[in-house]
Design a protein around this motif. Structure first.
Motif, mmCIF file in Angstrom:
data_model
loop_
_atom_site.group_PDB
_atom_site.id
_atom_site.type_symbol
_atom_site.label_atom_id
_atom_site.label_comp_id
_atom_site.label_asym_id
_atom_site.label_seq_id
_atom_site.Cartn_x
_atom_site.Cartn_y
_atom_site.Cartn_z
ATOM 1 N N LEU A 151 0.823 -1.210 0.000
ATOM 2 C CA LEU A 151 0.000 0.000 0.000
ATOM 3 C C LEU A 151 0.859 1.262 0.000
ATOM 4 O O LEU A 151 0.541 2.239 -0.687
ATOM 5 N N GLY A 152 1.967 1.247 0.766
ATOM 6 C CA GLY A 152 2.871 2.399 0.779
ATOM 7 C C GLY A 152 3.519 2.632 -0.573
ATOM 8 O O GLY A 152 3.616 3.768 -1.050
ATOM 9 N N THR A 153 3.947 1.551 -1.210
ATOM 10 C CA THR A 153 4.558 1.668 -2.540
ATOM 11 C C THR A 153 3.547 2.178 -3.553
ATOM 12 O O THR A 153 3.852 3.042 -4.381
ATOM 13 N N THR A 154 2.322 1.669 -3.480
ATOM 14 C CA THR A 154 1.271 2.114 -4.393
ATOM 15 C C THR A 154 0.969 3.596 -4.209
ATOM 16 O O THR A 154 0.814 4.337 -5.185
ATOM 17 N N ALA A 155 0.907 4.042 -2.953
ATOM 18 C CA ALA A 155 0.647 5.463 -2.690
ATOM 19 C C ALA A 155 1.781 6.337 -3.223
ATOM 20 O O ALA A 155 1.539 7.390 -3.819
ATOM 21 N N ALA A 156 3.023 5.899 -3.024
ATOM 22 C CA ALA A 156 4.168 6.668 -3.518
ATOM 23 C C ALA A 156 4.160 6.739 -5.046
ATOM 24 O O ALA A 156 4.412 7.798 -5.636
ATOM 25 N N LEU A 157 3.861 5.618 -5.694
ATOM 26 C CA LEU A 157 3.809 5.613 -7.162
ATOM 27 C C LEU A 157 2.643 6.446 -7.689
ATOM 28 O O LEU A 157 2.766 7.101 -8.736
ATOM 29 N N ALA A 158 1.516 6.429 -6.975
ATOM 30 C CA ALA A 158 0.380 7.253 -7.395
ATOM 31 C C ALA A 158 0.732 8.735 -7.320
ATOM 32 O O ALA A 158 0.429 9.512 -8.244
ATOM 33 N N LEU A 159 1.385 9.126 -6.230
ATOM 34 C CA LEU A 159 1.807 10.522 -6.113
ATOM 35 C C LEU A 159 2.805 10.873 -7.212
ATOM 36 O O LEU A 159 2.702 11.933 -7.843
ATOM 37 N N ALA A 160 3.759 9.980 -7.459
ATOM 38 C CA ALA A 160 4.746 10.240 -8.507
ATOM 39 C C ALA A 160 4.074 10.395 -9.861
ATOM 40 O O ALA A 160 4.425 11.287 -10.637
ATOM 41 N N GLY A 161 3.095 9.550 -10.158
ATOM 42 C CA GLY A 161 2.374 9.658 -11.423
ATOM 43 C C GLY A 161 1.641 10.977 -11.556
ATOM 44 O O GLY A 161 1.671 11.616 -12.615
ATOM 45 N N LEU A 162 0.984 11.407 -10.479
ATOM 46 C CA LEU A 162 0.271 12.684 -10.512
ATOM 47 C C LEU A 162 1.228 13.860 -10.694
ATOM 48 O O LEU A 162 0.967 14.774 -11.481
ATOM 49 N N VAL A 163 2.336 13.819 -9.969
ATOM 50 C CA VAL A 163 3.296 14.929 -10.067
ATOM 51 C C VAL A 163 3.948 14.960 -11.442
ATOM 52 O O VAL A 163 4.093 16.028 -12.046
ATOM 53 N N PHE A 164 4.351 13.785 -11.955
ATOM 54 C CA PHE A 164 4.932 13.757 -13.299
ATOM 55 C C PHE A 164 3.916 14.227 -14.339
ATOM 56 O O PHE A 164 4.265 14.937 -15.284
ATOM 57 N N GLY A 165 2.660 13.836 -14.173
ATOM 58 C CA GLY A 165 1.617 14.286 -15.090
ATOM 59 C C GLY A 165 1.443 15.795 -15.047
ATOM 60 O O GLY A 165 1.345 16.457 -16.085
ATOM 61 N N ALA A 166 1.416 16.347 -13.834
ATOM 62 C CA ALA A 166 1.282 17.807 -13.701
ATOM 63 C C ALA A 166 2.496 18.518 -14.296
ATOM 64 O O ALA A 166 2.364 19.550 -14.972
ATOM 65 N N GLY A 167 3.696 17.969 -14.069
ATOM 66 C CA GLY A 167 4.901 18.565 -14.654
ATOM 67 C C GLY A 167 4.887 18.491 -16.170
ATOM 68 O O GLY A 167 5.295 19.435 -16.852
ATOM 69 N N ALA A 168 4.408 17.369 -16.709
ATOM 70 C CA ALA A 168 4.334 17.225 -18.171
ATOM 71 C C ALA A 168 3.341 18.208 -18.760
ATOM 72 O O ALA A 168 3.598 18.798 -19.820
ATOM 73 N N VAL A 169 2.216 18.413 -18.096
ATOM 74 C CA VAL A 169 1.225 19.385 -18.588
ATOM 75 C C VAL A 169 1.812 20.796 -18.541
ATOM 76 O O VAL A 169 1.645 21.578 -19.489
ATOM 77 N N ALA A 170 2.512 21.129 -17.455
ATOM 78 C CA ALA A 170 3.118 22.464 -17.353
ATOM 79 C C ALA A 170 4.163 22.671 -18.447
ATOM 80 O O ALA A 170 4.218 23.740 -19.080
ATOM 81 N N ARG A 171 4.983 21.659 -18.706
ATOM 82 C CA ARG A 171 5.993 21.777 -19.764
ATOM 83 C C ARG A 171 5.337 21.840 -21.145
ATOM 84 O O ARG A 171 5.818 22.551 -22.037
ATOM 85 N N TRP A 172 4.250 21.112 -21.339
ATOM 86 C CA TRP A 172 3.529 21.164 -22.616
ATOM 87 C C TRP A 172 2.981 22.574 -22.846
ATOM 88 O O TRP A 172 3.046 23.092 -23.959
ATOM 89 N N ARG A 173 2.448 23.203 -21.771
ATOM 90 C CA ARG A 173 1.944 24.578 -21.906
ATOM 91 C C ARG A 173 3.090 25.541 -22.261
ATOM 92 O O ARG A 173 2.905 26.455 -23.061
ATOM 93 N N LEU A 174 4.265 25.311 -21.669
ATOM 94 C CA LEU A 174 5.420 26.145 -22.021
ATOM 95 C C LEU A 174 5.796 25.953 -23.490
ATOM 96 O O LEU A 174 6.131 26.924 -24.188
#
Length: 192
Positions: A145-168
């Motif tokens: 469960l801890g690993t899944t939560a960490a990976l979920a957060l990483a996926g969300l953050v990477f997704g948000a970073g990718a969207v921000a870079r795409w907007r740039l």
């Protein structure tokens, strides 16, 4: 031995450079923030989730206890061809620690006759519950469960970073279009 310029290339957005644009600096901060949140936030999220799950499993082990119950009706033997677990839901009656008699449904082994004694688990309120998770299984499940939560957060953050870079990138393309509209006509004439 020749010196490689890899660290210089890696950090080119941070160096003072006449070709560096404001968007390059913003992108460098986005990348740095993304990796920082993934590393620190992912670790903290994973540890907190694993610790919380482990505490929940430990609380279940202390609150739940086994009780002998009487089977109220026959449970026919399973004829399933798949050969999974041979358990079915059946009605049982048991006595709580305060002396009251309760009935409920729980999973029991197949092939038992009415009146057979079975072991059921109840929670602190005397309600039927699932058997608590053992300490070894709880450790594995908490880690998962801890690993899944960490990976979920990483996926969300990477997704948000990718969207921000795409907007740039979209802004850069718009700027290049505007600049080309200014410079392009001067390059379009023939020099022959």
């Amino acid at each position: 031995m020749p010196r490689t310029g890899y660290p210089r290339k890696l950090l080119w957005r941070w160096r003072n450079n006449p070709l560096r644009r404001r968007h390059d600096i913003v992108e460098a901060w986005i990348v740095l923030a993304t990796w920082t949140v993934v590393a620190v936030g992912g670790t903290v999220t994973g540890l907190v989730t694993a610790s919380t799950a482990d505490e929940m499993f430990a609380r279940q082990r202390t609150e739940r206890h086994s009780v002998r119950a009487e089977l109220l009706n026959d449970v026919p033997r399973s004829t399933g061809a798949l050969g999974g677990t041979d358990r079915r839901s059946a009605s049982v009656r048991w006595t709580t620690p305060d002396g009251s008699i309760r009935t409920g449904r729980t999973l029991v082994s197949t092939g038992l006759k009415a009146g057979a004694k079975v072991t059921v688990w109840q929670d602190g309120q005397g309600q039927l519950a699932l058997a608590p998770t053992g300490s070894a299984e709880a450790t594995i499940e908490s880690g998962f469960l801890g690993t899944t939560a960490a990976l979920a957060l990483a996926g969300l953050v990477f997704g948000a970073g990718a969207v921000a870079r795409w907007r740039l990138d979209c802004r850069r393309f718009d700027e290049w279009d505007r600049e080309w509209d200014l410079v392009g006509p001067r390059w379009g004439h023939k020099t022959s």
